[in-house]
Write a protein that holds these residues in place. Sequence first.
Motif, mmCIF file in Angstrom:
data_model
loop_
_atom_site.group_PDB
_atom_site.id
_atom_site.type_symbol
_atom_site.label_atom_id
_atom_site.label_comp_id
_atom_site.label_asym_id
_atom_site.label_seq_id
_atom_site.Cartn_x
_atom_site.Cartn_y
_atom_site.Cartn_z
ATOM 1 N N ARG A 2 58.792 -76.311 38.158
ATOM 2 C CA ARG A 2 60.061 -77.011 38.338
ATOM 3 C C ARG A 2 59.826 -78.513 38.387
ATOM 4 O O ARG A 2 58.832 -78.973 38.922
ATOM 5 C CB ARG A 2 60.724 -76.572 39.651
ATOM 6 C CG ARG A 2 61.058 -75.118 39.630
ATOM 7 C CD ARG A 2 61.860 -74.618 40.785
ATOM 8 N NE ARG A 2 61.710 -75.309 42.045
ATOM 9 C CZ ARG A 2 62.250 -74.885 43.168
ATOM 10 N NH1 ARG A 2 62.958 -73.780 43.170
ATOM 11 N NH2 ARG A 2 62.089 -75.535 44.290
ATOM 12 N N GLU A 4 61.596 -81.798 39.889
ATOM 13 C CA GLU A 4 62.616 -82.237 40.840
ATOM 14 C C GLU A 4 62.435 -83.734 41.074
ATOM 15 O O GLU A 4 61.505 -84.338 40.545
ATOM 16 C CB GLU A 4 62.484 -81.436 42.143
ATOM 17 C CG GLU A 4 62.698 -79.954 41.878
ATOM 18 C CD GLU A 4 62.541 -79.079 43.093
ATOM 19 O OE1 GLU A 4 63.349 -78.168 43.227
ATOM 20 O OE2 GLU A 4 61.614 -79.289 43.891
ATOM 21 N N PHE A 24 78.145 -84.577 46.152
ATOM 22 C CA PHE A 24 77.840 -83.384 45.366
ATOM 23 C C PHE A 24 78.299 -82.085 46.033
ATOM 24 O O PHE A 24 77.957 -80.998 45.573
ATOM 25 C CB PHE A 24 76.340 -83.338 45.053
ATOM 26 C CG PHE A 24 75.912 -84.486 44.190
ATOM 27 C CD1 PHE A 24 76.352 -84.590 42.873
ATOM 28 C CD2 PHE A 24 75.086 -85.485 44.691
ATOM 29 C CE1 PHE A 24 75.965 -85.653 42.070
ATOM 30 C CE2 PHE A 24 74.692 -86.553 43.899
ATOM 31 C CZ PHE A 24 75.139 -86.635 42.589
ATOM 32 N N THR A 26 77.616 -80.483 48.856
ATOM 33 C CA THR A 26 76.548 -79.597 49.305
ATOM 34 C C THR A 26 76.182 -79.989 50.733
ATOM 35 O O THR A 26 76.845 -80.834 51.324
ATOM 36 C CB THR A 26 75.341 -79.680 48.345
ATOM 37 O OG1 THR A 26 74.376 -78.697 48.706
ATOM 38 C CG2 THR A 26 74.720 -81.049 48.307
ATOM 39 N N LEU A 59 70.572 -79.244 47.773
ATOM 40 C CA LEU A 59 70.464 -78.350 46.625
ATOM 41 C C LEU A 59 71.546 -78.704 45.618
ATOM 42 O O LEU A 59 72.730 -78.773 45.955
ATOM 43 C CB LEU A 59 70.617 -76.903 47.092
ATOM 44 C CG LEU A 59 70.276 -75.827 46.080
ATOM 45 C CD1 LEU A 59 68.833 -75.939 45.616
ATOM 46 C CD2 LEU A 59 70.506 -74.446 46.703
ATOM 47 N N LEU A 60 71.118 -78.957 44.375
ATOM 48 C CA LEU A 60 72.034 -79.263 43.277
ATOM 49 C C LEU A 60 71.803 -78.203 42.209
ATOM 50 O O LEU A 60 70.833 -78.288 41.455
ATOM 51 C CB LEU A 60 71.762 -80.650 42.701
ATOM 52 C CG LEU A 60 71.835 -81.817 43.678
ATOM 53 C CD1 LEU A 60 71.314 -83.082 43.031
ATOM 54 C CD2 LEU A 60 73.257 -82.002 44.150
ATOM 55 N N ASP A 61 72.651 -77.194 42.172
ATOM 56 C CA ASP A 61 72.444 -76.036 41.299
ATOM 57 C C ASP A 61 71.060 -75.455 41.569
ATOM 58 O O ASP A 61 70.793 -75.010 42.652
ATOM 59 C CB ASP A 61 72.654 -76.391 39.825
ATOM 60 C CG ASP A 61 74.123 -76.640 39.507
ATOM 61 O OD1 ASP A 61 74.982 -76.004 40.151
ATOM 62 O OD2 ASP A 61 74.406 -77.454 38.627
ATOM 63 N N ASN A 62 70.153 -75.496 40.588
ATOM 64 C CA ASN A 62 68.814 -74.932 40.766
ATOM 65 C C ASN A 62 67.761 -75.983 41.060
ATOM 66 O O ASN A 62 66.571 -75.718 40.977
ATOM 67 C CB ASN A 62 68.409 -74.145 39.513
ATOM 68 C CG ASN A 62 69.272 -72.929 39.338
ATOM 69 O OD1 ASN A 62 69.655 -72.292 40.317
ATOM 70 N ND2 ASN A 62 69.601 -72.595 38.110
ATOM 71 N N THR A 64 66.319 -79.106 43.742
ATOM 72 C CA THR A 64 66.401 -79.747 45.048
ATOM 73 C C THR A 64 66.164 -81.234 44.871
ATOM 74 O O THR A 64 65.156 -81.635 44.286
ATOM 75 C CB THR A 64 65.349 -79.174 46.016
ATOM 76 O OG1 THR A 64 65.574 -77.767 46.158
ATOM 77 C CG2 THR A 64 65.443 -79.833 47.379
#
Length: 140
Positions: A2, A4, A24, A26, A59-62, A64
């Motif tokens: 990933r 990030e 966002f 969250t 967390l932004l969709d999938n 971090t």
Amino acid sequence: MRLEMFFYFDGNCREAVEFYAKVFKTEVRNLMTYGEAPTDPNNPIAESDINRIVYAGILLDNMTAMFSDLPSSSSFKAGNNISPTISTNDKEEIRRIFSELSEGGEVYFELAPTFFSELFGMVTDKFGIRWQILFYEEKV
């Protein structure tokens, strides 16, 4: 693997991460101050940094997005306070990536175990990008 992003601040991380969480829609996750982090006798925390944020995430969709205040002794420059972060559960791949990014660059933090990862390192590549590389085992 990933990719990030890690965002650094100069004492106003809490305000920033709360702002971005609102924008966002969250929540702030795992917020921890330097004073709450495990102590390391080789790297004592300055009294002025006790209430600074060592880590927070949203967390932004999938993905971090991670946030931290730099220690007050660090040089902070707005605009240069973002660091791409590679995380994977393959330690050999971590070592390979770290080694290749180090070629012609500068190691800021050698690959080593930390309180938050079994293997973590920071390197500035030959283009001036500071990367964070860490072992991350996804919990299912």
